[in-house]
Structure formats: C-alpha cells, structure tokens
Design a protein around this motif. Structure first.
Motif, PDB file in Angstrom:
ATOM      1  N   GLY A  37     -14.035  33.062 -18.972  1.00 28.43           N
ATOM      2  CA  GLY A  37     -13.615  34.425 -18.629  1.00 28.43           C
ATOM      3  C   GLY A  37     -12.115  34.730 -18.713  1.00 28.43           C
ATOM      4  N   GLU A  38     -11.239  33.462 -18.359  1.00 26.03           N
ATOM      5  CA  GLU A  38     -10.096  33.591 -18.289  1.00 26.03           C
ATOM      6  C   GLU A  38      -9.142  34.250 -19.122  1.00 26.03           C
ATOM      7  N   GLY A  39      -8.084  34.628 -18.702  1.00 27.45           N
ATOM      8  CA  GLY A  39      -7.180  35.490 -19.760  1.00 27.45           C
ATOM      9  C   GLY A  39      -6.306  34.557 -20.628  1.00 27.45           C
ATOM     10  N   LEU A  84      -5.050  38.690 -13.861  1.00 25.38           N
ATOM     11  CA  LEU A  84      -4.873  37.688 -14.769  1.00 25.38           C
ATOM     12  C   LEU A  84      -5.620  36.106 -14.354  1.00 25.38           C
ATOM     13  N   ALA A  85      -6.566  35.895 -14.946  1.00 25.69           N
ATOM     14  CA  ALA A  85      -7.132  34.474 -14.443  1.00 25.69           C
ATOM     15  C   ALA A  85      -6.413  33.462 -15.503  1.00 25.69           C
ATOM     16  N   VAL A  86      -6.096  32.495 -14.911  1.00 27.19           N
ATOM     17  CA  VAL A  86      -5.457  31.310 -15.682  1.00 27.19           C
ATOM     18  C   VAL A  86      -6.256  30.091 -15.653  1.00 27.19           C
ATOM     19  N   TRP A 115     -14.510  42.526 -15.852  1.00 27.82           N
ATOM     20  CA  TRP A 115     -14.586  42.540 -14.447  1.00 27.82           C
ATOM     21  C   TRP A 115     -13.197  42.509 -13.932  1.00 27.82           C
ATOM     22  N   LEU A 116     -12.369  41.277 -14.533  1.00 26.20           N
ATOM     23  CA  LEU A 116     -10.993  41.043 -14.269  1.00 26.20           C
ATOM     24  C   LEU A 116     -10.126  42.155 -14.803  1.00 26.20           C
ATOM     25  N   ARG A 130       0.363  42.473 -18.679  1.00 27.30           N
ATOM     26  CA  ARG A 130      -0.578  42.870 -19.560  1.00 27.30           C
ATOM     27  C   ARG A 130      -1.495  41.873 -19.720  1.00 27.30           C
ATOM     28  N   PRO A 131      -2.532  41.807 -18.967  1.00 25.62           N
ATOM     29  CA  PRO A 131      -3.446  40.687 -18.650  1.00 25.62           C
ATOM     30  C   PRO A 131      -4.284  40.747 -20.199  1.00 25.62           C
TER      31      PRO A 131
END
Lengths: 268, 116
Positions: free
Chosen positions: A160-162, A60-62, A53-54, A255-256
């Motif tokens: 689900g983080e990057g 980008l999820a941190v 989804w992200l 570039r996540p």
C-alpha cells in the motif's frame, strides 16, 4: 469424459498423481470449480485499502527494500535525524526477529513500530496495516517502512506504499540488479550506498547504474556515501546524494498520490 | 522463500471459496516471469495443505512464458525471464504476459447428490 484429466469414469479410481509425501492418491472427481483468482488478491485488496487510508491523510509511505546490510537502517537513522524537525515522520521496522532496529530509530526521537515476521521473509499488507494503526501517523508526513532485508520476496508484496525505494551497496558488487531484476524493475528510486568505499573495491559504479537503467529506465538513481559519519564532519558535507534524496522525498510528499505505483510483477 | 506465503495464500483463497468440501486437485498458473518458483510451491504445498480440505490434493502448475517484441527490429520471441534481450542485441523490448500468478480451478469431491 472428464475434461480435466481424461478419466472415463467419474467413479473410477483417481487418475491424477498427487505430490503429497504420504503418497495418498488424489483423484479428479469430475466436479471442477473455475476460480481464475489472483493468488495475492487478498494482500492486494488490503494494500489498496491502506493506500486509500494514507491518501486520506496525505501521508507518503516509503517501502525501503534491499538485501541485509545495504544500509537501510543507517539511512533511516540519518534521515530522521535530518528531517525530524521539518515533517512529521514515523517508521515501521520489519525484521524476522529482535527490536534492534526500532531501538536505533527511536533514539532519533521518531515514533516507530517493530514488526517481527518470525519465519516470514517479507512484510505483507496486513502486517503494515496493523502497524500503521498503532503508529497513527499525522497528516502531511512520511512513514518509512523498512522491509525485511531480502532482495527476492518483498518485490512481490504490495504494502500500500506510495513509493518503492531499493538500496544496493557497492560492497555487494555491481551485478546485483542483474541477479535480482524483479526487485529493481519495480523501484521508483534506487540508492547506491557506501560509495565512500569505492576506492577500496573492484566495483564499477557506472556499470551498476547502467544495469539499473537497463532494467528500469524510469527509476531515479542517487549515490550515497558516509552516512555513518556524524553530521558536520569536514569533507562529508554537504553530501549531494543525501540532498537529492530529501528533495526527492519532499516532491513526493507534497503530492503523495501523484504517482501511482506501477503494476507489480505477478499481478494479472 | 516467499513461496511459502504464496502457497498459504492459495490455500486460504481456495478454502474461502469452497469451504469444507474436500479438494482433490488444484490448478495454478505461475508465469515464468512471475518471480515465483513452481518447484518451491510444490515443496510447500503438502506442508501448507496438511489438516485442510486440500490435504492430499494433486497440484498442477501451468507455466506460461511471455511474448516479446523488439521495438528496434520488430522480431518476436518467447520471453521467459524478467530481463529480455532481443537477438539483435537490443534491450528495448515490449513484453506481454508470462507474469501470471493465479488459481485457475480446483476439483472437488462430488457431493452426495452429485454422486448419485
């Protein structure tokens, strides 16, 4: 003969000892169902959906993790203040109780959702999924997920983080990586915070960094100092670690999906 | 205490597969390098299973270690921790296994048809 516990007669009294407090005997019935299922399969499935989804939004999820008091919220306050005009930002705040941290972040003008875990000691993929749907983060931005302050449990739960970022402050001592290796082993980046306090402490920063590198040779390591000071204070600008942190984020934001997270310990 | 959430995940996963059938035993594999403490899972198990088809079930936990091989001296040894150091003093060690966290199997009360 039953293959499970060696009982000869499936109709006989149970042979396996239960650990239940009430002492009720538990038996091997002879009907065994093989599951061979990962315990965290459900969490990991949700995390993978979140990751996709992200990725579809190029967000980008941190996942920010540390013990309580290492400076996660202080880092976020400073980061959103410095970057809010440059990229779309959003924050998920995780704490057992209170909306204190969300109020601190909201003061910086960035959308934030507070997740209170109650008795829970970590965020899980489902909590983050629900928070993200409320936040509805815009494309090409960054979502910071501040995990519950805890160096143990959050290491096990894929959100689900990057990228995973672990903070450890010099006031905690240099041995934290040795004492909590699971957490440090999975970090993409380790931030050593409160380094302006080093002159007042008996802490060996080089040894701390050496321990981090021994546990996780692939992780980047930056040092940070003076985050609590207002911008522009003479002697604190430019803060080299802060610039490195922003450049690090920017490289991954562009570039996540470039660097899929390493397998999490405990996953088969 | 992530073991509480871990144990809850075990119960949820089992009930999803077995429905209302009464479960009499649960076999878990918790590797020594998994970051999960078996004693804590045991502590949580009765609390979490109360009122579910797993209530009163026996809990058996297999705790496999990993296998380590030193990249410098090629020595092979048991790895039962996240941090692994070879006897030769080298930390450049390849580790395989010991990080399992899975439900191996469960035992169910036979259905009326099976019992007869």
């Amino acid at each position: 003969m039953c293959e499970t516990c060696g009982c000869d007669d499936p109709a006989a009294a149970p042979r396996l000892t239960s650990f239940s407090a009430d002492g009720e005997a538990a038996g091997c019935s002879g009907r065994e169902l093989l599951l061979e299922q990962r315990v965290l399969a459900k969490n990991d499935e949700q995390a993978e959906q979140t990751r996709q989804w992200l990725a579809a939004r190029s967000v980008l999820a941190v996942n920010l993790m540390s013990s309580p008091g290492s400076g996660k919220t202080t880092l976020l306050e400073r980061t959103v203040r410095d970057l809010a005009g440059r990229w779309p930002l959003a924050v998920v705040e995780g704490d057992q109780e209170s909306v204190r941290d969300a109020e601190r972040i909201r003061a910086g003008g960035v959308p934030v959702v507070q997740v209170n875990t109650g008795r829970g000691c970590h965020l899980d993929a489902d909590m983050v999924d629900r928070a993200l749907r409320v936040l509805d983060p815009p494309a090409d931005g960054v979502v910071f997920v501040e995990n519950v302050g805890n160096l143990v449990c959050p290491a096990l739960f894929d959100l689900g983080e990057g990228v995973r970022v672990v903070l450890t402050s010099v006031t905690e001592g240099e041995d934290k990586p040795l004492k909590y290796p699971h957490m440090f082993a999975q970090a993409d980046l380790v931030l050593l915070t409160k380094c302006d306090l080093v002159p007042f402490l008996a802490v060996d920063v080089d040894r701390c960094i050496g321990l981090i590198r021994r546990i996780n040779p692939a992780a980047d390591v930056f040092t940070l100092a003076g985050l609590h000071l207002p911008a522009g204070v003479p002697g604190t600008e430019p803060e080299p670690g802060l610039a490195a942190w922003y450049a690090w984020l920017d490289a991954r934001r562009r570039r996540p999906d470039a660097r899929p997270r390493a397998a999490v310990a405990g996953r088969v | 205490m992530h073991e509480l959430a871990i144990t809850q995940s075990v119960v949820d996963a089992v009930v999803e597969r077995t429905g209302p059938a009464r479960v009499t035993a649960v076999r878990l594999v918790i590797g020594r390098r998994s970051g999960v403490v078996p004693e804590s899972v045991r502590f949580c198990f009765d609390l979490v299973t109360a009122g579910t088809p797993l209530a009163g079930a026996a809990l058996m936990i297999d705790e496999p270690a990993g296998r380590a091989r030193c990249r410098r001296c090629a020595a092979e040894f048991v790895a039962d921790d996240v941090l692994v150091l070879c006897g030769c003093g080298c930390a450049d060690v390849a580790v395989d296994g010991g990080d399992d966290l899975r439900i191996a199997s469960v035992s169910l009360v036979p259905t009326a048809a099976e019992a007869s």
